[in-house]
Design an enzyme around this catalytic site. Structure first.
Site, short mmCIF file in Angstrom:
data_model
loop_
_atom_site.label_atom_id
_atom_site.label_comp_id
_atom_site.label_asym_id
_atom_site.label_seq_id
_atom_site.Cartn_x
_atom_site.Cartn_y
_atom_site.Cartn_z
N LYS A 147 0.87 -1.18 0.00
CA LYS A 147 0.00 0.00 0.00
C LYS A 147 0.91 1.23 0.00
CE LYS A 147 -4.55 0.79 0.65
NZ LYS A 147 -5.72 0.02 0.24
N GLY A 200 -22.11 4.82 5.59
CA GLY A 200 -21.20 5.31 4.54
C GLY A 200 -21.71 4.88 3.19
N GLY A 226 -20.70 5.92 0.06
CA GLY A 226 -19.83 6.40 -1.02
C GLY A 226 -19.92 5.45 -2.19
N VAL A 251 -18.74 2.39 -2.73
CA VAL A 251 -19.10 0.99 -2.44
C VAL A 251 -20.47 0.94 -1.75
CG1 VAL A 251 -18.42 -1.12 -1.26
CG2 VAL A 251 -16.67 0.37 -2.19
N1 LIG Z 1 -13.59 1.13 -3.37
C1 LIG Z 1 -13.29 -0.14 -3.25
O1 LIG Z 1 -13.32 -0.92 -4.23
C2 LIG Z 1 -12.93 -0.69 -1.90
C3 LIG Z 1 -12.37 -1.97 -1.82
C4 LIG Z 1 -12.08 -2.51 -0.57
C5 LIG Z 1 -12.33 -1.77 0.58
N2 LIG Z 1 -12.86 -0.51 0.47
C6 LIG Z 1 -13.15 0.24 1.71
O2 LIG Z 1 -14.54 0.50 1.78
C7 LIG Z 1 -14.79 1.76 2.41
C8 LIG Z 1 -15.61 2.63 1.48
O3 LIG Z 1 -14.92 2.83 0.26
P1 LIG Z 1 -15.46 3.82 -0.85
O4 LIG Z 1 -14.60 3.62 -2.05
O5 LIG Z 1 -16.94 3.67 -0.96
O6 LIG Z 1 -15.12 5.23 -0.20
P2 LIG Z 1 -15.85 6.63 -0.45
O7 LIG Z 1 -14.86 7.65 -0.02
O8 LIG Z 1 -16.43 6.69 -1.83
O9 LIG Z 1 -17.09 6.59 0.57
C9 LIG Z 1 -16.99 6.71 1.93
C10 LIG Z 1 -18.29 7.33 2.43
O10 LIG Z 1 -18.30 7.30 3.86
C11 LIG Z 1 -18.80 8.54 4.33
N3 LIG Z 1 -18.33 8.72 5.71
C12 LIG Z 1 -17.13 9.15 6.14
N4 LIG Z 1 -17.12 9.18 7.48
C13 LIG Z 1 -18.33 8.75 7.90
C14 LIG Z 1 -18.92 8.56 9.16
N5 LIG Z 1 -18.26 8.81 10.29
N6 LIG Z 1 -20.20 8.09 9.21
C15 LIG Z 1 -20.88 7.83 8.08
N7 LIG Z 1 -20.38 8.00 6.86
C16 LIG Z 1 -19.12 8.46 6.77
C17 LIG Z 1 -18.28 9.56 3.34
O11 LIG Z 1 -19.04 10.75 3.41
C18 LIG Z 1 -18.47 8.80 2.03
O12 LIG Z 1 -19.75 9.00 1.49
C19 LIG Z 1 -13.40 2.33 2.74
O13 LIG Z 1 -13.09 1.97 4.06
C20 LIG Z 1 -12.47 1.60 1.78
O14 LIG Z 1 -11.15 1.52 2.28
C21 LIG Z 1 -13.18 0.04 -0.73
#
Ligand SMILES: NC(=O)c1ccc[n+]([C@@H]2O[C@H](COP(=O)([O-])OP(=O)(O)OC[C@H]3O[C@@H](n4cnc5c(N)ncnc54)[C@H](O)[C@@H]3O)[C@@H](O)[C@H]2O)c1
Length: 365
Positions: A94, A194, A196, A198
């Site tokens: 990473k 959350g 976002g 995913v």
């Molecule tokens: N994108 C991927 O393919 C992937 C793969 C494996 C793991 N992940 C993990 O999954 C999680 C989400 O990833 P993503 O790509 O959707 O990220 P993202 O940044 O698109 O979404 C995260 C969301 O969480 C919200 N958020 C932040 N703090 C918060 C809180 N305290 N309470 C509620 N909501 C809150 C943000 O406003 C945002 O909408 C992360 O932890 C990431 O590491 C993502």
């Protein structure tokens, strides 16, 4: 296993790198600095026994270098076990860039970072993580081939988030099968924290199945958008952990399962996308087990994204991506049963399977 979330004020009290609590025999840690672009990055290579260390680049406004180092150590280690349990021939790595992605990320900085990645000769392969977009990876691709997660138009596999969400959905269904005897999620009360990239895609899968979905996010605009799109409920309370639910799906940040929240949690299953959900793996894994909450290990069920980017390296197609992601259902069910049989936490059971695969490959070598 040493992956506690440590208070920043405590981090400097131990030796700078090898003495950090999150240091877990990482093979290589590379500190990158460039005065002209302002680049300050750390690349963590945890383990390369199964293959090159693949893992995304996160850009975050860390409050200290200690915090950045701790993050890269934890995240790179997580990637080792994610790829191992998923059966991919990849190690764990990473990278973190210190700075605000909104104001400090420039094309020059990304290109310089790409040059540092290139200097490692393929031992580390990057991809996107928080603060990065596919277009950033496209830029990095102009200076190194050691990057995945590039645009479909440039030969990449595109946005991994819907695939990650589908894998989480599969893992969640397996956990439901184990706990309730059926994997049908219709009418199950599910809180997605959350929404976002995913989280939203997960909500789509869940609402298609007729689950009673509640969403929470710190972004109000996003909440309204997702509610209107999928006819789900916005959680209006101020403490999601105390709500009675069938499934809690953490899809925002890590470490939401900790001393404070476990005592409040009123759920039967935890299955979500966030990385490093357990603040302390052993302690909090055990506490969940004692409370009878089924925990679908994060690094097992959120592997859809890595399956998607791995396709770029191995040249397999969408059908194979979906087949491998769907298989998360079978692996999760096996791990939950194994944890019971061995009387250990589900996290430990998944970790043991992953470690055994790494050890077997090491012995072959
Ligand atoms: N994108 C991927 O393919 C992937 C793969 C494996 C793991 N992940 C993990 O999954 C999680 C989400 O990833 P993503 O790509 O959707 O990220 P993202 O940044 O698109 O979404 C995260 C969301 O969480 C919200 N958020 C932040 N703090 C918060 C809180 N305290 N309470 C509620 N909501 C809150 C943000 O406003 C945002 O909408 C992360 O932890 C990431 O590491 C993502």
């Amino acid at each position: 296993m040493v992956t506690e979330v440590i208070k920043t004020s405590e981090l400097h009290k131990v030796d700078p790198v090898f003495g950090q609590m999150s240091f877990d025999n990482h093979e290589q840690i590379v500190f990158c600095n460039d005065k002209d672009t302002g680049l300050k990055a750390i690349i963590g290579i945890h383990n390369t026994v199964l293959g090159p260390a693949l893992g995304g680049t996160r850009m975050w406004n860390y409050t200290s270098e200690w915090e950045a180092l701790n993050d890269v150590l934890r995240l790179s280690r997580g990637m080792t076990y994610k790829s191992a349990i998923t059966g991919l021939n990849l190690g764990g790595g990473k990278a973190v860039l210190i700075g605000d992605a909104k104001t400090q990320k420039t094309p020059e900085l990304m290109l310089k970072f790409g040059e540092f990645v290139h200097s490692l000769g393929g031992k580390y392969i990057t991809a996107e993580d928080v603060g990065m977009a596919t277009s950033d990876m496209d830029l990095v691709r102009t200076v190194t081939p050691y990057v995945t997660g590039i645009s479909e138009s440039k030969g990449g596999a595109g946005n991994p988030s819907p695939i990650t969400a589908y894998g989480v959905f599969m893992g969640m269904k397996a956990a439901a099968k184990y706990k309730f005897g059926s994997d049908i999620l219709e009418d199950k009360v599910i809180y997605v924290q959350g929404i976002g990239n995913v989280g939203e895609a997960l909500v789509e899968n869940l609402s298609n199945e007729g689950a009673k979905v509640y969403v929470s996010d710190i972004n109000q605009e996003r909440l309204e958008e997702v509610r209107d799109k999928y006819s789900v409920n916005i959680y209006g309370g101020d403490n999601i952990y105390t709500e009675e639910m069938d499934i809690y799906a953490p899809c925002a940040l890590g470490a939401t399962i900790n001393d404070f929240t476990i005592n409040q949690l009123n759920t039967k299953i935890i299955a979500g996308a966030a990385n490093n959900q357990l603040a302390e793996e052993q302690k909090h894994g055990k506490m969940l087990r004692e409370k009878g909450i089924v925990y679908a290990p994060d690094f097992l069920i959120n592997a859809g994204g890595i399956i998607n980017v791995y396709a770029e390296l191995e040249n397999y197609d969408r059908k194979e991506i979906m087949r491998k992601t769907e298989n998360i259902y079978n692996t999760t069910l096996e791990i939950l049963k194994k944890a019971d049989a061995d009387n250990i936490t589900t996290h430990q059971a998944a970790f043991n399977v992953a470690q055994a695969r790494i050890d077997a490959r090491k012995n072959e070598k």
